[in-house]
Design an enzyme around this catalytic site. Structure first.
Site, PDB file in Angstrom:
ATOM      1  CG  HIS A  88      -0.453  -0.404   2.069  1.00 43.29           C
ATOM      2  ND1 HIS A  88       0.018   1.081   3.431  1.00 43.29           N
ATOM      3  CD2 HIS A  88       0.137  -0.870   3.313  1.00 43.29           C
ATOM      4  CE1 HIS A  88       0.532   0.769   4.501  1.00 43.29           C
ATOM      5  NE2 HIS A  88       0.980  -0.196   4.559  1.00 43.29           N
ATOM      6  CD  GLN A  93       3.969  -7.426  10.102  1.00 45.95           C
ATOM      7  OE1 GLN A  93       2.539  -7.649  10.575  1.00 45.95           O
ATOM      8  NE2 GLN A  93       5.006  -8.184   9.704  1.00 45.95           N
ATOM      9  NE  ARG A 101     -12.540  13.075   9.164  1.00 46.57           N
ATOM     10  CZ  ARG A 101     -13.099  12.095   8.710  1.00 46.57           C
ATOM     11  NH1 ARG A 101     -13.615  11.598   7.844  1.00 46.57           N
ATOM     12  NH2 ARG A 101     -11.441  12.518   7.542  1.00 46.57           N
TER      13      ARG A 101
END
Length: 572
Positions: free
Chosen positions: A14, A139, A449
């Site tokens: 990604h 990770q 938001r």
């Protein structure tokens, strides 16, 4: 030396991105999603991003000395029992096919450890000769947190935390439980400010002087037949949260919405109901990170802290780290996520070759740019009515001062998730209703938001009490009571904000716009959010901007020197 740093691998990645470093200077950087319009570019190689970087420098791939990838993929695959290529040439061809990148020779392909690349992106681009480095993310190959030190032009890794104890995976699991989706960490950080923290241990964390411990997931969790431990870790967290939280997981379904002509996510409950859980998860991450920081600074004797990794996008956490008494200076890599390892891998290789990497100066605008002539061509090809004001900053300031919401597309595209005045949606920071208008009507997202302000660097001491520049919109700071009523639409529920201080030297046009807004309103501040629609990447090209303008009820868009207004009758 010419180093092409990349992130992204076909099928398993990604935030694909590419960066070109020539003699230690960043010449170009871009993210693949900006070209393909697929947010985060899941499973994509950085093909368009690489082409942009090479084109910007007038190079072909065989003019590059090293292609540096921000993951040690051979190690990652072999540790998990997966097949890897038998030779470097096949791996390079899989990543950057010769059919797209013709070459007479193959540049060297180097794989840099993921956390080494993150750490290098923080250290070499910070401008600090020495500093303690903390990397926090989902990770890397076999670590989710790394403690390191940068000194004498090199990064030295000290110790790490294994993927099972990933703070990134914990936060993602809570995002899923809340119903926001696993990749909605930024949303949950905003939601957390409305809640009241509960038991931050979650019945499993232990907060220690050296960091934290965790029982819900084994630290040594290792997947076989998969490239990471994400799925296994998230499943264990989902089970733990379902057992221990008073509210059940927020069920999500997908329904066709005829009003918009496409499917959209629908949650059984309003995610706002989970605001206390969001606040508790935020508190847990903060306590874990602060423990790691105290241990790191104690071990290294440093007071300069350098941050990278996806968790470093948590601006609330960063603000609290900045205000720790042990921290004197803080640099957070604005390309903190996996897009930033393209930059870090290139910097790591250049530094290892003895080159000094030129530090960042307050901008990440290394992407594609369009000349006024090309923008005019796109406007006329689309049949859109436009004007060319004598001064686009003054004309746009008139609209903002009147309360209009304006798209602002200027210069080179920026990298990272924050719009910093090159691909932004701008409006006045008052009244408070401007926040609701942009959230609900323009961006079609949750009303709670938060938004961020842009303001001239010289105004920050008076308006925010900020003595040092904060140019990347990645650290929160408390807003003095005297300033809250001046810009209520950009003050979070916890009375902080996530500012961007703008220097006239770094971005003269945007700085001039802010000054012009100040002349008209008395407050040189704008509400600044990224120029994109719901679930789409930040716009890159003029066509992207016009397409988003057509879908979103903006009042106008300033596209280079041209102004397109919705009320002129021109098609938009």
């Amino acid at each position: 030396m010419r180093v092409l740093g990349v992130n992204g691998w076909p099928g398993v990645s990604h935030d694909a991105a590419a960066c070109l470093l020539i003699d230690g200077e960043v010449v170009a950087f871009a993210e693949e999603e900006r070209f393909t319009r697929h947010k985060h570019a899941y499973g994509a190689a950085p093909l368009n991003a690489t082409a942009h970087c090479l084109d910007r420098a007038g190079l072909a791939l065989d003019d590059v000395d090293v292609v540096a990838h921000g993951w040690d993929l051979p190690r990652l695959y072999r540790d998990r029992g997966l097949d890897w290529f038998s030779c470097e040439r096949d791996a390079l061809e899989h990543l950057l096919p010769a059919a797209l990148f013709p070459r007479g020779r193959d540049p060297q392909l180097t794989f840099v450890g993921h956390h080494h690349a993150h750490a290098a992106s923080a250290y070499h681009l910070s401008g600090h000769d020495r500093g303690a480095i903390l990397v926090l993310d989902g990770q890397g190959e076999n670590e989710s947190a790394s403690l390191a030190v940068g000194e004498r032009g090199r990064v030295r890794m000290l110790r790490s935390v294994r993927p099972g104890w990933s703070l990134g995976y914990f936060y993602s699991a809570v995002c899923e439980h809340v119903g926001l989706g696993g990749d909605a960490a930024g949303k949950m950080m905003g939601l957390a400010s409305y809640g009241t923290p509960g038991d931050a241990t979650f019945g499993t964390f232990g907060f220690t002087d050296d960091g934290y411990t965790l029982d819900a997931v084994p630290e040594g969790l290792l997947a076989r037949g998969s490239t990471d431990e994400e799925s296994a870790a998230l499943e264990l967290w989902r089970e733990h949260l379902a057992r221990t939280q008073p509210l059940p997981p927020n069920r999500v379904s997908t329904r066709f919405d005829p009003a918009i002509g496409r499917f959209r996510r629908v949650t059984e409950r309003d995610p706002f109901d989970y605001r206390d859980l969001a606040a508790t998860a935020q508190s847990a991450v903060e306590q874990c990170a602060m423990g790691l920081v105290r241990a790191l600074l104690r071990e290294t004797g440093q007071r300069t802290l350098l941050l990278a990794g996806g968790v470093a996008f948590n601006a609330t956490l960063n603000g609290k780290l900045l205000r720790m008494p042990e921290v004197r200076d803080l640099f957070v890599q604005p390309l903190a996520g996996d897009q930033g390892v393209a930059l870090g891998a290139a910097a790591f290789v250049a530094a290892e070759a003895g080159e000094r990497v030129r530090p960042m100066t307050g901008s990440v605008a290394w992407g594609p740019r369009w000349s006024a002539g090309r923008i005019r061509e796109r406007l006329e090809a689309a049949g859109i009515a436009y004007t060319e004001p004598a001064d686009i900053a003054e004309a746009t300031a008139d609209l903002i001062a009147a309360g209009d919401v304006v798209g602002w597309v200027q210069g080179a595209a920026e990298g990272g998730p924050r719009a910093l005045g090159h691909r932004s949606i701008l409006t006045r920071p008052a009244p408070l209703s401007q926040r609701d208008r942009v959230n609900v009507r323009v961006k079609d997202r949750e009303a709670w938001r938060p938004f961020a302000p842009s303001l001239p660097a010289e105004a920050a001491p008076e308006l925010l009490g900020v003595p040092t520049p904060l140019p990347y919109m990645i650290v929160t700071t408390p807003v003095p009571e005297s300033s809250r009523e001046l810009m209520p639409a950009v003050v979070h529920e916890d009375r902080t904000t996530r500012p961007q201080t703008v220097s006239a030297d770094v971005d003269p046009l945007y700085h001039r716009l802010l000054g012009a807004v100040g002349e008209r309103t008395g407050v040189p501040v704008v509400l600044n959010t990224s120029f994109n629609g719901k679930e789409e990447p930040v716009v890159c090209s003029p066509d992207d901007a016009l397409a988003t303008f057509a879908r979103c009820p903006l009042d106008a868009v300033a596209l280079g020197p041209f102004l397109v207004r919705r009320d002129t009758g021109g098609r938009s």
